[in-house]
Enzyme design. Structure first.
Site, PDB file in Angstrom:
ATOM      1  N   ASN A 124       0.623  -1.191  -0.153  1.00 32.36           N
ATOM      2  CA  ASN A 124      -0.063   0.015   0.064  1.00 32.36           C
ATOM      3  C   ASN A 124       0.966   1.320   0.008  1.00 32.36           C
ATOM      4  O   ASN A 124       0.443   2.099  -0.791  1.00 32.36           O
ATOM      5  CB  ASN A 124      -1.021   0.149   1.328  1.00 32.36           C
ATOM      6  CG  ASN A 124      -1.900   1.311   1.178  1.00 32.36           C
ATOM      7  OD1 ASN A 124      -2.530   1.271   0.043  1.00 32.36           O
ATOM      8  ND2 ASN A 124      -1.917   1.788   2.200  1.00 32.36           N
ATOM      9  N   LYS A 176      13.738 -20.941 -29.791  1.00 32.33           N
ATOM     10  CA  LYS A 176      13.093 -20.029 -30.553  1.00 32.33           C
ATOM     11  C   LYS A 176      12.380 -20.518 -31.982  1.00 32.33           C
ATOM     12  O   LYS A 176      13.173 -21.428 -32.460  1.00 32.33           O
ATOM     13  CB  LYS A 176      14.377 -19.047 -30.886  1.00 32.33           C
ATOM     14  CG  LYS A 176      15.090 -18.627 -29.462  1.00 32.33           C
ATOM     15  CD  LYS A 176      14.168 -17.536 -28.612  1.00 32.33           C
ATOM     16  CE  LYS A 176      14.864 -17.070 -27.592  1.00 32.33           C
ATOM     17  NZ  LYS A 176      14.013 -16.200 -26.860  1.00 32.33           N
ATOM     18  N   GLU A 205       9.321 -17.979 -21.688  1.00 39.29           N
ATOM     19  CA  GLU A 205       8.418 -17.547 -20.470  1.00 39.29           C
ATOM     20  C   GLU A 205       6.906 -17.480 -21.085  1.00 39.29           C
ATOM     21  O   GLU A 205       5.984 -17.903 -20.198  1.00 39.29           O
ATOM     22  CB  GLU A 205       8.757 -16.230 -20.025  1.00 39.29           C
ATOM     23  CG  GLU A 205       8.492 -14.924 -20.840  1.00 39.29           C
ATOM     24  CD  GLU A 205       9.796 -14.976 -21.616  1.00 39.29           C
ATOM     25  OE1 GLU A 205       9.634 -13.735 -22.453  1.00 39.29           O
ATOM     26  OE2 GLU A 205      10.766 -15.741 -21.806  1.00 39.29           O
ATOM     27  N   HIS A 295      11.452 -18.666 -14.011  1.00 43.26           N
ATOM     28  CA  HIS A 295      11.628 -17.478 -14.848  1.00 43.26           C
ATOM     29  C   HIS A 295      11.135 -16.223 -14.292  1.00 43.26           C
ATOM     30  O   HIS A 295      10.119 -16.162 -13.549  1.00 43.26           O
ATOM     31  CB  HIS A 295      11.001 -17.800 -16.152  1.00 43.26           C
ATOM     32  CG  HIS A 295      11.290 -16.732 -17.443  1.00 43.26           C
ATOM     33  ND1 HIS A 295      11.224 -15.488 -17.251  1.00 43.26           N
ATOM     34  CD2 HIS A 295      12.556 -16.929 -18.398  1.00 43.26           C
ATOM     35  CE1 HIS A 295      11.668 -14.834 -18.406  1.00 43.26           C
ATOM     36  NE2 HIS A 295      12.467 -15.752 -18.911  1.00 43.26           N
ATOM     37  N   HIS A 328      16.534 -16.941 -13.105  1.00 42.57           N
ATOM     38  CA  HIS A 328      17.329 -16.189 -14.146  1.00 42.57           C
ATOM     39  C   HIS A 328      17.970 -14.863 -13.235  1.00 42.57           C
ATOM     40  O   HIS A 328      17.057 -14.439 -12.451  1.00 42.57           O
ATOM     41  CB  HIS A 328      16.227 -15.532 -15.209  1.00 42.57           C
ATOM     42  CG  HIS A 328      15.878 -16.853 -16.215  1.00 42.57           C
ATOM     43  ND1 HIS A 328      16.114 -16.622 -17.580  1.00 42.57           N
ATOM     44  CD2 HIS A 328      15.242 -18.050 -16.154  1.00 42.57           C
ATOM     45  CE1 HIS A 328      15.718 -17.652 -18.144  1.00 42.57           C
ATOM     46  NE2 HIS A 328      15.354 -18.827 -17.213  1.00 42.57           N
TER      47      HIS A 328
END
Length: 476
Positions: A124, A176, A205, A295, A328
């Site tokens: 907060n 990838k 991720e 991750h 990571h």
């Protein structure tokens, strides 16, 4: 701060109205207890707000206080439960910026709950108008509170025993493109990387269960790739199967399936997934003997600005408490943010048993981890074979080095890219063990190895000019 000082005296002695926070929450004579949870905040008060009042406001709004006195304060022991701003120091070289130290009694926090701890300390107060900016720089977690957490499911030593891999960093690769591959083609990429010499491959991720590749199909093809690569190489392999899901129930369903098909390691996005989900998964992993890769997706939204947010060293401590075997941590030399001293400060906080205060590395408090298992740092992001000597020197053996584009971008394909990285790593380890200084001689070590490894020679030629040299945002 300027308030309308309206107060009403009741027969019980209670005074209604508004008073300065510092009258109750600024206690410079207080000596913190071993059981107190300590926090260091970097704060910039609004013009006209004294630092003592701002620090007291931080202590109040992150513990028992509110903007006005309330009669229910009389129903509890405020001195026992309140947070206390016990010290304030100016930040050298900065105008109107201070480090504020706050001590919190242990009873304010639910046992074993990172969620509750963070809700109290940062939930907060960061929106408080009297502060221009606020950043949580560090926490000292008392041993009494640490003992209420399980921590990492297994830790570095147990992981090495499970994998039968010693004396060097582990090698990994993120598949990838991160989005768009079919499950079968994804599994093919996994297999080629693992047979080429990597220990692990990884879901990115944001791979969960999308229309182009549902999670169950990905899990099955990845496991087939693992088993085929293990049979060919005689080495234990793994693929981080991302079980992050819309609900905890679906997350555990995916984890159960991963265990059923025999995968050694799964993965979770701990910040986007949440600490409650992460702690749940970490406990499942210990019960079921599965390693947990973490991750840190979304971390830079929280930690990259120097004046506001939460420093990653705090997020790393919270992860060690919540549970994870890998995390990571940046690369120092790659494409992602990370100054060496600060990075190695929180890397030590991830994997060492005891870390002394070291302000030059951003460590504000001595932290004893009370035998809690360590977390293996993962260096990932914009690294390639020319970075290998520096990575080995910086991170040491107890680390995982992940080359995504630095594997899959090899002109000859995934397997030669993996082989190039494995050869570079083995050459650096041999040179280090022979007493050579990799910071000075690392380039020569790589060039010598490339003479007898065509795969490495091609990688060296491709990435010889690639550097990421930008000024770090995260400085002391």
């Amino acid at each position: 701060m300027s308030y309308a000082k309206t107060q009403t005296q009741s027969k019980s002695g209670y005074q209604a109205g508004v008073k300065d926070y510092k009258l109750t929450y600024y206690t410079p004579d207080y000596i913190p207890k071993d059981t107190d949870l300590l926090a260091a905040f970097r704060m910039s008060p609004q013009p006209g707000v004294p630092p003592e009042e701002a620090g007291a406001a931080v202590a109040a709004e992150s513990s028992t206080g509110t903007w006005t006195t309330v009669w229910t304060d009389l129903l509890t022991d405020l001195d026992r439960y309140k947070g206390r701003c016990y010290d304030i120091e100016s930040v050298p070289g900065e105008d109107n910026q201070y480090i504020c130290y706050v001590a919190y009694p242990l009873d304010l926090f639910e046992e074993g709950s990172v969620t509750n701890m963070l809700t109290s300390i940062v939930g907060n107060v960061f929106g408080f108008k009297a502060l221009r900016s606020l950043r949580l720089e560090d926490l000292r977690i008392p041993v009494a509170y640490l003992k209420t957490f399980q921590g990492p499911p297994h830790g570095i030593t147990v992981e090495r025993d499970k994998l039968n891999k010693y004396g060097r960093p582990l090698l990994g690769c993120t598949i990838k493109p991160k989005l768009g591959l079919s499950a079968k083609n994804y599994g093919r990429a996994v297999y080629e990387c693992l047979r080429g010499g990597l220990d692990f491959t990884k879901d990115d991720e944001n791979i969960n269960s999308q229309p182009f590749m549902r999670w169950r199909d990905r899990f099955l093809f990845a496991q087939e790739a693992i088993e085929k690569a293990q049979a060919e190489t005689g080495e234990i392999k793994g693929h981080y199967l991302n079980v992050t899901a819309p609900t905890c129930e679906e997350m555990l369903e995916r984890a159960d399936f991963a265990k059923e098909i025999g995968t050694p390691i799964i993965m979770h996005d701990y910040l986007t997934g949440g600490f409650t989900a992460n702690t749940t998964l970490a406990k499942w992993c210990r019960r079921n003997g599965v390693l947990l890769h973490i991750h840190r997706a979304m971390h830079a939204v929280i930690d990259r600005q120097k004046a506001h947010g939460i420093h990653f060293r705090v997020l790393a401590k919270c992860l060690r408490m919540s549970g994870g075997d890998h995390l990571h941590s940046g690369t120092v030399v790659g494409k992602l943010e990370g100054e060496k001293g600060i990075t190695m400060g929180f890397v030590d906080l991830m994997r060492e048993d005891h870390v002394e205060q070291d302000r030059e590395r951003g460590i504000y408090f001595t932290q004893d981890w009370a035998s809690m298992p360590g977390v293996m740092p993962v260096a990932s992001g914009g690294i390639h074979v020319w970075h290998m000597p520096a990575l080995v020197e910086i991170f040491g053996d107890d680390s995982c080095l992940q080359f995504g584009g630095g594997t899959l971008g090899h002109p000859w394909g995934n397997a030669p890219g993996a082989t190039a990285n494995r050869v570079a790593l083995e050459a650096c380890i041999q040179a280090r063990n022979e007493g050579r200084n990799l910071f000075r001689e690392g380039g020569d070590v790589i060039r010598e190895a490339a003479k007898w490894s065509p795969d490495l020679a091609v990688a060296c030629e491709l990435w010889k000019e690639i550097k990421f040299e930008f000024e770090a945002m995260d400085t002391l």
